[in-house]
Design an enzyme around this catalytic site. Structure first.
Site, PDB file in Angstrom:
ATOM      1  N   HIS A 103      -7.882 -32.612 -23.205  1.00 48.20           N
ATOM      2  CA  HIS A 103      -9.248 -32.488 -23.717  1.00 48.20           C
ATOM      3  C   HIS A 103      -9.968 -31.211 -23.278  1.00 48.20           C
ATOM      4  O   HIS A 103     -11.085 -30.947 -23.750  1.00 48.20           O
ATOM      5  CB  HIS A 103     -10.071 -33.737 -23.327  1.00 48.20           C
ATOM      6  N   ASP A 123     -14.584 -41.314 -26.397  1.00 47.92           N
ATOM      7  CA  ASP A 123     -13.810 -41.158 -25.151  1.00 47.92           C
ATOM      8  C   ASP A 123     -14.068 -42.318 -24.194  1.00 47.92           C
ATOM      9  O   ASP A 123     -15.170 -42.871 -24.156  1.00 47.92           O
ATOM     10  CB  ASP A 123     -14.280 -39.847 -24.475  1.00 47.92           C
ATOM     11  N   HIS A 183     -13.963 -41.607 -21.124  1.00 47.41           N
ATOM     12  CA  HIS A 183     -14.592 -40.818 -20.056  1.00 47.41           C
ATOM     13  C   HIS A 183     -15.758 -40.037 -20.657  1.00 47.41           C
ATOM     14  O   HIS A 183     -15.948 -40.036 -21.880  1.00 47.41           O
ATOM     15  CB  HIS A 183     -13.565 -39.856 -19.462  1.00 47.41           C
ATOM     16  N   ASP A 225     -16.371 -36.683 -19.382  1.00 44.21           N
ATOM     17  CA  ASP A 225     -15.939 -35.283 -19.255  1.00 44.21           C
ATOM     18  C   ASP A 225     -17.095 -34.318 -18.975  1.00 44.21           C
ATOM     19  O   ASP A 225     -17.151 -33.221 -19.514  1.00 44.21           O
ATOM     20  CB  ASP A 225     -15.133 -34.855 -20.496  1.00 44.21           C
ATOM     21  N   HIS A 270      -9.784 -31.059 -17.958  1.00 43.11           N
ATOM     22  CA  HIS A 270     -10.077 -31.942 -19.107  1.00 43.11           C
ATOM     23  C   HIS A 270     -11.226 -32.911 -18.803  1.00 43.11           C
ATOM     24  O   HIS A 270     -11.773 -33.500 -19.733  1.00 43.11           O
ATOM     25  CB  HIS A 270      -8.819 -32.686 -19.613  1.00 43.11           C
ATOM     26  N   ASP A 330     -10.996 -38.279 -28.196  1.00 45.31           N
ATOM     27  CA  ASP A 330      -9.976 -38.469 -27.156  1.00 45.31           C
ATOM     28  C   ASP A 330      -9.358 -39.843 -27.429  1.00 45.31           C
ATOM     29  O   ASP A 330     -10.073 -40.863 -27.452  1.00 45.31           O
ATOM     30  CB  ASP A 330     -10.704 -38.412 -25.802  1.00 45.31           C
ATOM     31  N   ASP A 389      -7.845 -41.794 -25.666  1.00 42.25           N
ATOM     32  CA  ASP A 389      -8.020 -42.822 -24.636  1.00 42.25           C
ATOM     33  C   ASP A 389      -9.330 -43.588 -24.796  1.00 42.25           C
ATOM     34  O   ASP A 389      -9.582 -44.553 -24.076  1.00 42.25           O
ATOM     35  CB  ASP A 389      -7.819 -42.258 -23.223  1.00 42.25           C
ATOM     36  N   GLU A 440      -5.400 -35.570 -26.397  1.00 35.08           N
ATOM     37  CA  GLU A 440      -4.854 -36.447 -25.358  1.00 35.08           C
ATOM     38  C   GLU A 440      -3.735 -37.374 -25.837  1.00 35.08           C
ATOM     39  O   GLU A 440      -3.399 -38.346 -25.140  1.00 35.08           O
ATOM     40  CB  GLU A 440      -5.959 -37.247 -24.651  1.00 35.08           C
TER      41      GLU A 440
HETATM   42  N1  LIG Z   1     -10.229 -36.069 -21.108  1.00 33.59           N
HETATM   43  C1  LIG Z   1      -9.907 -36.933 -20.178  1.00 33.59           C
HETATM   44  N2  LIG Z   1      -8.931 -37.788 -20.382  1.00 33.59           N
HETATM   45  N3  LIG Z   1     -10.573 -36.908 -19.055  1.00 33.59           N
HETATM   46  C2  LIG Z   1     -10.303 -37.729 -17.908  1.00 33.59           C
HETATM   47  C3  LIG Z   1     -11.169 -37.353 -16.740  1.00 33.59           C
HETATM   48  C4  LIG Z   1     -10.978 -38.258 -15.568  1.00 33.59           C
HETATM   49  C5  LIG Z   1     -11.864 -37.942 -14.367  1.00 33.59           C
HETATM   50  N4  LIG Z   1     -13.245 -38.227 -14.655  1.00 33.59           N
HETATM   51  C6  LIG Z   1     -11.694 -36.504 -13.915  1.00 33.59           C
HETATM   52  O1  LIG Z   1     -12.630 -35.760 -13.961  1.00 33.59           O
HETATM   53  O2  LIG Z   1     -10.625 -36.106 -13.526  1.00 33.59           O
HETATM   54 MN   LIG Z   2     -11.773 -36.808 -22.707  1.00 35.22          MN
HETATM   55 MN   LIG Z   3     -10.669 -39.623 -21.859  1.00 30.62          MN
END
Ligand SMILES: NC(=[NH2+])NCCC[C@H](N)C(=O)O
Ligand SMILES: [Mn+2]
Ligand SMILES: [Mn+2]
Length: 303
Positions: free
Chosen positions: A103, A126, A128, A130, A143, A230, A232, A275
């Site tokens: 990402h 997402d 998350h 990010d 990411h 994303d 996920d 992702e």
């Molecule tokens: N694009 C993603 N899958 N991001 C996951 C980030 C997970 C976590 N918050 C980090 O900063 O490492």
């Molecule tokens: Mn993401």
């Molecule tokens: Mn994510």
């Protein structure tokens, strides 16, 4: 079938994995292509130009994580290229459809779009949010920082890509499906007043209402909307092929409804699907779902 105003799409693959800890997400673009993304879009009446993949340096030196922000140099390099390609394609009147890759590539995509669109709304689909910065990150994985960078926060090497003054604004962003938010991110989201539709909101109010509100946020006073999806964000039961799965995600139908409502609003100027990690996947299930969601956001209907 109705097609969105711009029926010329440029496919841009970005086989980047340096923004994530887990290897394999670099194979995302090929998994999505081999799940017939091009023919699916052609069947809807679009003209597709596949530009192939952005070059990612894979020497042993480039692969070494290095500094606190892991792989900063290579990630900057790839995102700068991507920014240029996206801007060039939009110059030619093409709709950029970017296939990731981790990402962190949202930095290059969004910065590229911002060369054309002054006020850009963003739907960030997402698990998350990010919005970590070099100061708040626990993992050093870029990411987890790309939305913050697009808003103008974080490491200068990243925020300067495509011009530090080119940013999106907090009031034009809607995050959908979040369920894993770091302490520093909570603070950031609150301070900037970014609207987050968590899984709780989706459970409680349904995807229809969530999307109606989100579409209002991203279209109000903007000149176009970017979708950053994303995989996920979906439930790992549906989309297991991701590097950072979080249980309790959006269902298959909720995700499609979100895409269908986006299409109906006819506001998209660019999109990215990121992702997809074939090494974590089961029988390419996640890449196939990515292609189905792409179908829906470009106008596929059940009936
Ligand atoms: N694009 C993603 N899958 N991001 C996951 C980030 C997970 C976590 N918050 C980090 O900063 O490492
Ligand atoms: Mn993401
Ligand atoms: Mn994510």
């Amino acid at each position: 079938m109705k097609a969105v105003k711009n029926n010329k799409i440029s496919l841009i693959g970005v086989p980047l994995q340096y923004g994530a800890d887990r290897t394999g997400v670099d194979m995302g673009p090929s998994a999505i292509r081999s799940s017939h993304v091009q023919t699916r879009l052609e069947a809807l009446g679009y003209h597709i130009r596949d530009l192939g993949d952005i070059h990612v340096n894979r020497t042993i030196e480039a692969c070494a994580a290095g500094e606190k922000l892991k792989h900063l140099k290579e990630i900057k390099n790839v995102n700068s290229q991507l920014c240029q390609v996206v801007a060039d394609e939009m110059d030619k009147g093409q709709f950029p459809l970017v296939l990731g890759g981790d990402h962190s590539i949202a930095i290059g995509t969004i910065k590229g779009v911002l060369q054309h669109v002054n006020k850009l709304g963003v739907i960030w689909f997402d698990a998350h949010t990010d919005v970590n910065t070099d100061e708040t990150t626990f993992t050093g994985n870029i990411h987890g920082m790309s939305l913050a960078v697009a808003l103008g926060y974080g490491h200068h090497e990243l925020t300067s890509i495509g011009g530090a003054e080119k940013t999106i604004r907090p009031e034009n962003v809607a995050i959908i499906g979040a369920r894993s938010i770091d302490p520093g991110e909570r603070k950031f989201l609150k301070e900037k007043g970014i609207r987050v539709f968590t899984m709780h909101d989706i459970d409680r109010n349904g995807m229809k209402q969530v999307m109606e509100e989100a579409l209002e946020i991203v279209t109000n006073g903007t000149d176009g909307v970017h979708l950053s999806l994303d995989l996920d964000g979906m439930d790992p039961g549906e989309a297991p092929g991701v590097g950072t799965p979080v249980s309790g995600g959006m269902s298959y139908r909720e995700s499609h409804l979100a895409m269908e409502m986006l299409y109906e609003r006819d506001c998209l100027v660019s999109a990215e699907f990121v992702e997809v990690n074939p090494m974590m996947d089961q029988h390419n299930k996640t890449a196939k779902i990515a292609v189905e969601l792409i179908g829906s956001v470009f106008g596929e209907r059940i009936l």
